[in-house]
Design a protein around this motif. Structure first.
Motif, PDB file in Angstrom:
ATOM      1  N   TYR A  80       0.831  -1.212   0.000  1.00 37.31           N
ATOM      2  CA  TYR A  80       0.000   0.000   0.000  1.00 37.31           C
ATOM      3  C   TYR A  80       0.859   1.253   0.000  1.00 37.31           C
ATOM      4  CZ  TYR A  80      -4.447  -2.348   0.401  1.00 37.31           C
ATOM      5  OH  TYR A  80      -5.556  -3.093   0.124  1.00 37.31           O
TER       6      TYR A  80
ATOM      7  N   LYS B 173      -0.116   4.991  -9.574  1.00 36.61           N
ATOM      8  CA  LYS B 173      -1.533   5.061  -9.207  1.00 36.61           C
ATOM      9  C   LYS B 173      -1.681   4.779  -7.707  1.00 36.61           C
ATOM     10  CE  LYS B 173      -2.855   5.300 -13.556  1.00 36.61           C
ATOM     11  NZ  LYS B 173      -3.306   4.113 -14.265  1.00 36.61           N
TER      12      LYS B 173
ATOM     13  N   LEU C  64      -3.595   3.133  -4.539  1.00 33.76           N
ATOM     14  CA  LEU C  64      -4.572   2.093  -4.230  1.00 33.76           C
ATOM     15  C   LEU C  64      -5.731   2.738  -3.495  1.00 33.76           C
ATOM     16  CD1 LEU C  64      -2.214  -0.748  -3.057  1.00 33.76           C
ATOM     17  CD2 LEU C  64      -3.765  -0.886  -4.979  1.00 33.76           C
ATOM     18  N   SER C  65      -6.915   2.144  -3.656  1.00 31.21           N
ATOM     19  CA  SER C  65      -8.091   2.728  -3.003  1.00 31.21           C
ATOM     20  C   SER C  65      -8.001   2.581  -1.489  1.00 31.21           C
ATOM     21  CB  SER C  65      -9.348   2.020  -3.507  1.00 31.21           C
ATOM     22  OG  SER C  65     -10.379   2.170  -2.572  1.00 31.21           O
TER      23      SER C  65
ATOM     24  N   ASN D 248      -8.562  -4.559  -5.351  1.00 30.70           N
ATOM     25  CA  ASN D 248      -7.960  -3.235  -5.213  1.00 30.70           C
ATOM     26  C   ASN D 248      -6.779  -3.074  -6.165  1.00 30.70           C
ATOM     27  OD1 ASN D 248      -7.458  -0.726  -4.223  1.00 30.70           O
ATOM     28  ND2 ASN D 248      -7.066  -1.360  -2.113  1.00 30.70           N
TER      29      ASN D 248
ATOM     30  N   ARG E 122      -8.049  -3.049  -9.906  1.00 29.94           N
ATOM     31  CA  ARG E 122      -8.845  -1.864 -10.176  1.00 29.94           C
ATOM     32  C   ARG E 122      -7.966  -0.616 -10.200  1.00 29.94           C
ATOM     33  NH1 ARG E 122     -10.406   1.650  -7.025  1.00 29.94           N
ATOM     34  NH2 ARG E 122     -12.210   3.016  -7.295  1.00 29.94           N
ATOM     35  N   SER E 123      -7.053  -0.529  -9.231  1.00 30.08           N
ATOM     36  CA  SER E 123      -6.238   0.678  -9.153  1.00 30.08           C
ATOM     37  C   SER E 123      -5.235   0.762 -10.297  1.00 30.08           C
ATOM     38  CB  SER E 123      -5.493   0.731  -7.823  1.00 30.08           C
ATOM     39  OG  SER E 123      -6.412   0.670  -6.770  1.00 30.08           O
TER      40      SER E 123
ATOM     41  N   GLY F 185      -6.870   3.850 -10.956  1.00 28.94           N
ATOM     42  CA  GLY F 185      -6.540   4.453  -9.667  1.00 28.94           C
ATOM     43  C   GLY F 185      -6.257   5.935  -9.813  1.00 28.94           C
ATOM     44  N   LYS F 186      -6.361   6.632  -8.696  1.00 33.20           N
ATOM     45  CA  LYS F 186      -6.059   8.055  -8.694  1.00 33.20           C
ATOM     46  C   LYS F 186      -4.573   8.246  -9.008  1.00 33.20           C
ATOM     47  CE  LYS F 186      -6.465  10.107  -4.850  1.00 33.20           C
ATOM     48  NZ  LYS F 186      -6.440  10.607  -3.591  1.00 33.20           N
TER      49      LYS F 186
END
Lengths: 555, 279, 212
Positions: free
Chosen positions: A416, A425, A427-428, A495, A498-499, A503-504
């Motif tokens: 993380y 990116k 992670l959520s 996670n 998807r990220s 991801g942001k």
């Protein structure tokens, strides 16, 4: 602060085959590090599934999910996989990825040797798993290894282990062990030969210090295992008598040799956990690490003492009281440097502005669970107590608290924490918290009751038990915990995938951290640093962010 | 920004990708796999390993092959944020309680010796009174380390054993010194009547611990202990050792002197100075 | 705090004592080899005198302090060749550092020759043990330990000889120059290690094992 625009090299997607080619011939420490960690995570899933099968079988008395001989293979492969194919590659991979970035250099000392080490590890692991198909041997009696991860003699001798399953255990670990030694040498050489300007030994990030000691332990501890495995191989294929009790050989000798490797090995596995949290906790408490010199000294002490405690795995063998007492004392001694580390982490948090992001949550989980596992470890170091619970589920609970609650939780914390650097990116956080809490609950549900079932006398490695022992409820709780752990790992996988897609964007320095890797773009380019970094303190980015109060004034 | 230094930098050189290690590792694995399959697998492995090694060596000999990458991504500039650094300050309500004055460690050591002598006298008197032999207490004490003592009967226990005397003496000296030191450190911390703690409470804790745990640690030994004399010996130690330590002159620590005081400045009225009457 | 001059001169960079990576790498390789051989030697020592059946070391090994005989060469005589080769390789590296290629080639070839004599001597010894005395890995504990320990040493000698032969061939083809002295030196470190280990192996196998 805007994020770096996506690199044009990544924007132009090469055809899959040439991208694959780019990865397999690479000598870049970041790509190799990622391949190490990815294969480690894949083996983690395999090892986890093996554990799930065992917990399913043990959930209630007299179950018949797997047959006894299959159960033997499951716990052997589970242990071997988790130690050699999950712990080792993830620690070597993260050191591979992070050490050059942290010490401000472009690659490891021997980049091609690094690639060689990785491929030896991977092929060794695959060779071990090939035993499921190729282990039959002449008698059609083998499959995967079924002699326990420490393969006690004389069970491993030809008489008792027909077919080739044990040979695959030897050869797979031998090959991947060579890879580990090569990478260990590489890491030590990198750290001692390639630090950037101004980075004297006592200005290295604590992560690098711990990895240095870890790599030295790898270089020292793996060759005795290789030598013992070669002797066992000669026993099995050439008829030598090293561990053949009928021929005058000694079964206890194997235990001594194995644990002379095996105990440093568990410190090789847990030291990276210390390295991860020692980087993460200060950043998420906004304070400098408490007691850096003492942390270094404690790491060196752990490295030394871990070479002299191996007999505590053999208290029940029946060695002389003098030997047992001496090793009991040395084992207790190792609690001192470890305790120093615990207090330093707590002191780092004291008075800090703690941010409870996912990496910090996992680090806190580590602190609690590792403390618990460490305390049961001190209990087990006491010879009379060890005699009572040796080879019981109490021991299983103890070392899972250390290696799962300790190491695996910090691996997640590290993922993380460094995933934004590696991928660019974030992670959520939301899924991350779900991941943490389900895993935390599941882990404790599974492994805390094992202390009770162990005290009630349940031996490890039994494939089932009768209903009259009073063990059912504890085993059922343990098995229910596995469900939560599976959900947690699924959250993690979701996670991750998807990220990677949406991801942001992370930017160069999402956590406002202080070590050199955060001064590179995310993901770092092949050359790491445009300009050779110069370092004046242990937190070079802090000095740049806070020029009015830089660290070098205090160090 | 460091960009202006870039001209002084060495050119960026990176090692070229190389398939040699992959091929060599594949070959080595097959060589080992040949041991459990057939020799032809090992031959294939050997040829792969050699091919990989040659490829690898040609890459690094005589000089490693390197390339200069196109530097097309740059990190963000790191911004300085002046004035955002906080400090941890010790609060007046801070929970730490640090003794302002302590007994010197030497008092603990000497107290341990005196206490040890007093304890030995009481224990030997007890031994003589209850078993008519000086050696009984010595042997029982040595039994905490020597397992053979636990198996002896009463007559053997009353006899002289050279090894037991050496071990017992060793235990007694080490423990006396150690516990004396502990007394020296702890006594400034206990409230009100230090001697009461030294002579009653601490022996009580120690005897209680022994009473509770001895049956587990060494059950054989438990049968031989004369509990009355044992407690008496502990109290004798506590009394003698505690009395000596209490009598010793305390020395003050710098633990919670203010910074000004540590500098050696003497300026009453400055906040944080210790009140005069405490010294 | 914020009033402190942020443009104050930065302190000098701390001196960084980075080590030469080739030498450190080979030293670490040797360290791990020491632990490898250390394990084998420890096992050998552990099993001295624990054989259930013969042949025992006293029956079949050359006595260490007897006069050298020719066939097979007494091991102590044979060992002198291996230990002497360390001197030749040292002279060879010194020659290469000075750029004296002919002298280098001569001493390098001498090293290989002396190492080869040692290996041949081991071969003779093994032939005698296997064919005449009937000792092999599966005979007894002594056989297991002896062939494993001495065999691994011989394997290391063989690897060293192969690498040195490659260097010799490259030299004769004119690819080796003074500027490669550093790399050749690393190979000589390995060779010194192989020689050094033999002193321990010899002590354990032919002296302690023989009289013990």
């Amino acid at each position: 602060m805007t994020t770096a625009p996506e690199s044009p090299r990544l924007a132009l997607k090469a055809p899959p085959l040439s991208r694959l080619h780019e990865w397999v011939v690479t000598v870049d420490h970041k790509k190799l590090g990622l391949m190490y960690i990815t294969s480690g995570l894949l083996f983690f899933i395999i090892g986890g599934l093996e554990a799930t099968m065992m917990r399913w079988q043990l959930a209630w008395s007299d179950m018949g999910v797997v047959m006894p001989d299959e159960f033997n293979r499951l716990f052997t492969m589970h242990g071997t996989t988790m130690v050699f194919l999950v712990g080792m590659p993830i620690l070597l991979g993260s050191a591979n990825y992070l050490v050059p970035l942290m010490i401000g250099t472009r690659d490891l000392a021997f980049p091609r040797l690094n690639a060689f080490g990785f491929w030896l590890f991977l092929f060794g692991g695959l060779l071990l798993y090939f035993s499921y198909f190729g282990g039959q041997g002449l008698y059609g009696m083998g499959s995967a290894p079924d002699v326990g991860w420490f393969a006690y003699a004389p069970l491993t001798e030809r008489t008792f282990s027909r077919g080739h399953s044990t040979d695959y255990w030897i050869l797979g670990l031998l090959v991947s062990g060579f890879g580990s030694i090569a990478t260990g040498i590489n890491l030590v050489a990198t750290i001692l030969c390639m630090r950037c300007k101004g980075m004297s030994l006592m200005k290295m990030p604590i992560f690098v210090w711990i990895m240095l000691i870890d790599a030295i332990l790898v270089v020292i501890a793996m060759p005795p295992l290789a030598a013992s495995q070669v002797m066992l191989l000669f026993d099995r294929s050439l008829g030598a008598h090293f561990f053949d009790v009928q021929g005058g050989g000694s079964a206890v000798l194997w235990q001594n040799l194995f644990w002379f490797f095996g105990h440093p090995e568990v410190y090789i596995l847990i030291l990276p956990a210390f390295a991860f949290v020692s980087e993460i906790i200060p950043v998420f408490c906004r304070k400098v690490l408490f007691g850096y010199p003492l942390m270094v000294a404690a790491t060196v002490a752990i490295g030394f003492i871990s070479l002299g405690v191996w007999v505590h795995h053999m208290f029940a063998v029946g060695l002389s009281p003098a030997v047992n007492t001496a090793f009991m004392a040395s084992t207790m001694l190792i609690a001192v440097p470890t305790g120093i580390k615990m207090f330093n982490w707590v002191a780092t948090m004291y008075g800090g502005k703690i941010r409870l992001h996912t990496p910090m949550l996992f680090s806190l989980g580590f602190l609690v669970q590792f403390l618990f596992g460490g305390l049961t470890g001190i209990m087990l170091a006491v010879v009379p107590f060890d005699w009572q619970v040796s080879d019981s589920y109490f021991v299983v609970g103890h070392f899972h608290y250390v290696l799962f609650g300790g190491l695996v939780f910090t691996i997640f914390a590290a993922i993380y924490y460094w995933f934004p650097k590696v991928s660019g990116k974030m992670l959520s956080e939301r899924i991350g918290k779900w991941h943490f809490w389900t895993l935390f609950i599941g882990f404790n549900l599974t492994f805390a009751p094992m202390h009770v079932s162990g005290m009630l006398g349940m031996p490890r490695r039994i494939y089932t038990y009768h209903a009259d022992r009073g063990w059912e409820i504890w085993n059922l709780i343990s098995s229910i915990g596995v469900l939560f752990q599976i959900i947690g790992v699924l959250f993690f996988a979701w996670n991750l995938l998807r990220s990677l897609k949406k991801g942001k964007p992370a930017g160069d320095d999402p956590w406002d951290a202080w070590t050199l890797e955060w001064s590179t773009p995310s993901p770092p380019p092949a050359w790491n640093f445009d300009v050779d970094p110069e370092v004046r303190s242990r937190r070079p980015l802090w000095d740049k962010k806070h020029p009015e109060d830089p660290d070098w004034k205090y160090e | 920004m460091d960009q202006q230094h870039q001209s002084e930098q060495h050119p960026v050189e990176l090692p070229c990708p190389c398939a040699g290690p992959l091929i060599a590792a594949f070959g080595v694995t097959f060589m080992f796999a040949g041991i459990v399959t057939t020799w032809s697998v090992a031959i294939v492995g050997l040829s792969f390993a050699l091919a990989g090694a040659v490829h690898w060596w040609r890459e690094v000999l005589p000089d490693p092959r390197e390339y200069e990458p196109v530097i097309d991504t740059h990190p963000d500039a790191i911004e300085a944020r002046i004035g955002q650094v906080g400090r941890l300050m010790a609060q007046p309500t801070h929970r730490a309680r640090i003794p302002l004055e302590i007994h010197p460690y030497s008092a603990g050591v000497v107290g341990g010796i005196i206490g040890g002598v007093a304890m030995a006298v009481v224990a030997l008197i007890g031994s003589l009174a209850s078993h008519g032999s000086l050696w009984y207490a010595v042997n029982v004490l040595a039994g905490t380390i020597l397992p053979s003592i636990g198996d002896m009967d009463q007559t053997a226990l009353s006899a002289f054993h050279g090894g037991a005397l050496a071990v017992g003496l060793g235990i007694h000296i080490v423990m006396s010194l150690f516990i004396g030191l502990v007394y020296g450190v702890i006594m400034p911390l206990v409230p009100r009547w230090p001697l009461f703690w030294a002579a009653i409470i601490m022996p009580a804790i120690w005897c209680g611990l022994t009473l509770a745990s001895l049956s587990v640690i060494n059950p054989a030994l438990e049968m031989h202990i004369e509990w009355g004399w044992f407690i008496g010996a502990q109290v004798a130690f506590g009394l003698a050792c505690g009395a000596w330590i209490v009598k010793s002159e305390k020395i003050s620590t710098m633990q919670n002197w203010s910074y000004l005081e540590r500098l050696g400045m003497d300026s009453p009225g400055v906040p944080g100075m210790q009140a005069e009457d405490e010294s | 705090m914020s009033t402190i001059d942020t443009n104050a001169a930065l302190p000098e960079l701390a001196p960084v004592h980075n080590l030469p990576k080739g030498k450190l790498g080979v030293s670490l390789l040797i360290l791990s080899e020491i632990f490898f051989f250390g394990t084998l030697i420890a096992v050998y020592l552990f099993y001295i005198g624990k054989d259930l059946s013969g042949p025992y070391p006293q029956d079949v090994l050359d006595p260490p302090f007897a006069a050298p005989t020719w066939a097979p060469m007494a091991v102590s005589f044979n060992s002198i060749f291996l230990l002497t080769s360390s001197i030749w390789i040292w002279l060879a590296v010194k020659a290469l550092e000075q750029g004296a290629m002919a002298r280098f080639t001569l001493f390098w070839a001498l090293t290989i020759a002396f190492g080869g004599v040692f290996l041949a001597g081991t071969g003779f010894e093994w032939y005698g043990l296997i064919a005449e005395d009937g000792l092999w890995l599966n005979t007894n504990l002594f056989g297991s330990c002896f062939f494993t320990l001495v065999g691994f040493h011989a394997a290391h000698v063989t690897i060293g000889l192969l690498l040195m032969t490659i260097v010799l061939v490259l030299t004769l083809c004119g690819y080796n120059h003074q500027r490669h002295a550093g790399k050749v030196d690393l190979l000589s470190w390995y060779w010194h290690f192989v020689d050094g280990v033999w002193i321990f192996v010899f002590t354990v196998v032919y002296i302690i094992g023989y009289y013990g």
